[in-house]
Design an enzyme around this catalytic site. Structure first.
Site, PDB file in Angstrom:
ATOM      1  N   CYS A 332       0.832  -1.199   0.000  1.00  0.00           N
ATOM      2  CA  CYS A 332       0.000   0.000   0.000  1.00  0.00           C
ATOM      3  C   CYS A 332       0.875   1.260   0.000  1.00  0.00           C
ATOM      4  O   CYS A 332       1.536   1.548  -0.983  1.00  0.00           O
ATOM      5  CB  CYS A 332      -0.982  -0.029   1.165  1.00  0.00           C
ATOM      6  N   HIS A 437      -3.505  -5.625   1.089  1.00  0.00           N
ATOM      7  CA  HIS A 437      -3.277  -5.885   2.503  1.00  0.00           C
ATOM      8  C   HIS A 437      -3.589  -7.351   2.800  1.00  0.00           C
ATOM      9  O   HIS A 437      -4.449  -7.954   2.179  1.00  0.00           O
ATOM     10  CB  HIS A 437      -4.165  -5.000   3.375  1.00  0.00           C
TER      11      HIS A 437
END
Length: 501
Positions: A332, A437
């Site tokens: 991310c 994630h």
């Protein structure tokens, strides 16, 4: 409404874990139980099935309760973006960014309203609500407009159990001090005390229990043991340091850059169950050493955390690590940091429209920050150009404002179920960037990545450890362990016989 609220004498006393265990205890007894936390402050978040964002602790507690997580379980999530400002996630969607004072001055009534609606919604669907507080209920400077402790207990009209952490010391003073600072009507709502994180022979603490009960006229409902490696995700920086600090040294040395505004560090917890892996946090250049792999995790403020990396000269060390054959993964915000450039087109990361900075230049791409946040559960398989063989799909979730565009073709990491390509896969997996994630919660992938590092060091390959199979079992184990040290019958009596005094 039938329920109970778990409050603490301080942060990180174990409220989240106790609520998780209670949810599983009640669920195992056939009760339709639901967790609730009115306002959470954490950059560790959870994406619900319908793509909404809540605090990670409440998502985990819902799993323990054997139900699907919804926004009603955590209607307000505050995600710190600086030392002064936090993003407000309201019923799962980003609302605005406010300073602490701005939030207190303008959001209180709106917060009260959504808390009431959430409690009404949950009480219509479930038999019992287990509510988690935050920090301490006696923060005097915040108490008049708080939305997460005694005000919530009052709105729900439930008894309160006060939790204290004996491991940090001063347990008697923390309990007595908290009770003394409560208003009389708040003090009457406290129906029990739990001592948490106890180590040693409980017989040596029996006099302490008797003293507390005599002094406060409140029953001690249990003295719970310190639970090592409980596999229940934490949610703040205190639990981060505690959870990883005791990890034994292994043959594989993984350095994780500890960003000031780190988010979703639960991405890293699977490594705790790999016996030959050592996870360590790196804040300064002097701590970097000579790792086998580097992970740059997610962040709530990519550009600020990129500046922290360059200010501490960690950027040069990461770049040299790659040039010397070391592995690196950016997740991310870490993916964005590894790119060539970051452009804050909407001012959504820094508040400065069209602000731009150079990244580390390890991935051929640039990130542009827009106004709309993407929150979605997602799944995919290895992109065909990686050369990796698909062994089941990879699952996770995305939470990000920025979008990264690569300058090279054929270097994507994943092919997603929605038809899109995602991430970056370079130098045969030496450099990976992704918005996914919980990448390393995919057991086959984690094993493949670790085996690449093992091969590079001349170590034997290992078979996968399927930790995903253990999680639900772990909920039962923790619930059983805590129930053994808890007067569960008395707690049930308190809940069932509660009426406002």
């Amino acid at each position: 409404m039938k329920g109970v609220m778990i409050q603490g004498t301080a942060s990180d006393v174990g409220k989240s874990l106790i609520v998780t265990a209670l949810c599983r205890m009640f669920a195992n007894d056939g009760i339709r139980v639901v967790p609730f936390k009115s306002q959470n402050m954490s950059n560790n978040s959870y994406v619900t099935k319908d793509g909404k964002e809540i605090g990670r602790a409440q998502g985990i507690q819902a799993e323990a309760a054997k139900i699907e997580a919804t926004v009603w379980m955590n209607p307000i999530l505050l995600k710190p973006r600086s030392n002064q400002d936090s993003e407000i996630v309201y019923l799962g969607k980003s609302l605005k960014t406010l300073s602490g004072r701005g939030y207190r001055d303008t959001f209180y009534e709106k917060g009260l309203d959504v808390i009431k609606k959430s409690l009404e919604q949950l009480s219509s669907e479930y038999e019992l609500v287990v509510i988690e507080g935050a920090g301490s209920p006696v923060e005097i400077n915040l108490k008049d407009r708080e939305l997460v402790n005694m005000k919530v207990a009052e709105l729900a009209d439930v008894p309160v159990v006060l939790v204290a952490d004996i491991d940090r010391g001063g347990v008697f003073a923390s309990i007595i001090g908290t009770l003394e600072l409560l208003e009389p009507e708040e003090r009457q709502r406290v129906a029990g005390v739990i001592i948490n994180k106890f180590r040693g022979d409980i017989r040596l603490f029996e006099d302490g229990i008797h003293w507390l009960e005599k002094k406060t006229d409140i029953p001690v409902l249990g003295v719970l043991p310190y639970v090592e490696n409980h596999m229940i995700d934490g949610e703040d920086s205190l639990s981060l340091n505690n959870q990883f600090s005791s990890r034994q040294k292994g043959n594989l040395d993984i350095a994780v850059i500890q960003l000031p505004f780190i988010s979703n560090y639960s991405d890293l917890e699977p490594f705790l169950y790999e016996e030959d892996v050592s996870i360590r946090w790196v804040k300064q250049a002097s701590e970097f050493g000579n790792p086998d792999a580097v992970i740059i995790p997610g962040t709530k403020s990519t550009m600020n955390d990129l500046k922290a990396i360059t200010d501490t000269k960690l950027d040069f060390l990461i770049q040299n690590h790659i040039e010397n054959g070391g592995y690196v993964v950016g997740i991310c915000g870490g993916y964005q940091i590894l790119g060539e450039e970051i452009i804050d087109e909407a001012g959504s990361d820094t508040g400065i429209v069209n602000n731009s900075v150079k990244g580390l230049g390890c991935i051929p791409g640039r990130t542009i920050f827009y106004e709309e946040k993407e929150t979605v559960r997602t799944a995919g398989v290895y992109h065909e150009n990686t050369g990796l063989t698909a062994n089941g799909k990879l699952e996770g979730y995305e939470i990000h404002l920025g979008k990264t565009v690569l300058h090279q073709q054929g270097c994507s990491f994943l092919s997603l179920e929605n038809g899109k390509e995602e991430g970056y896969f370079g130098r045969n997996g030496q450099i990976i960037g992704t918005y996914l994630h919980h990448l390393f919660h995919n057991d086959q992938w984690r094993n493949h990545w670790l085996n690449m590092i093992r091969n590079s060091k001349g170590l034997n390959r290992k078979e996968p450890i399927y930790i995903s199979n253990y999680k639900d079992k772990r909920y039962d184990e923790i619930a059983s362990q805590m129930k053994e040290h808890l007067n569960f019958e008395l707690l049930n009596d308190i809940i069932n016989n509660w009426c406002s005094k």
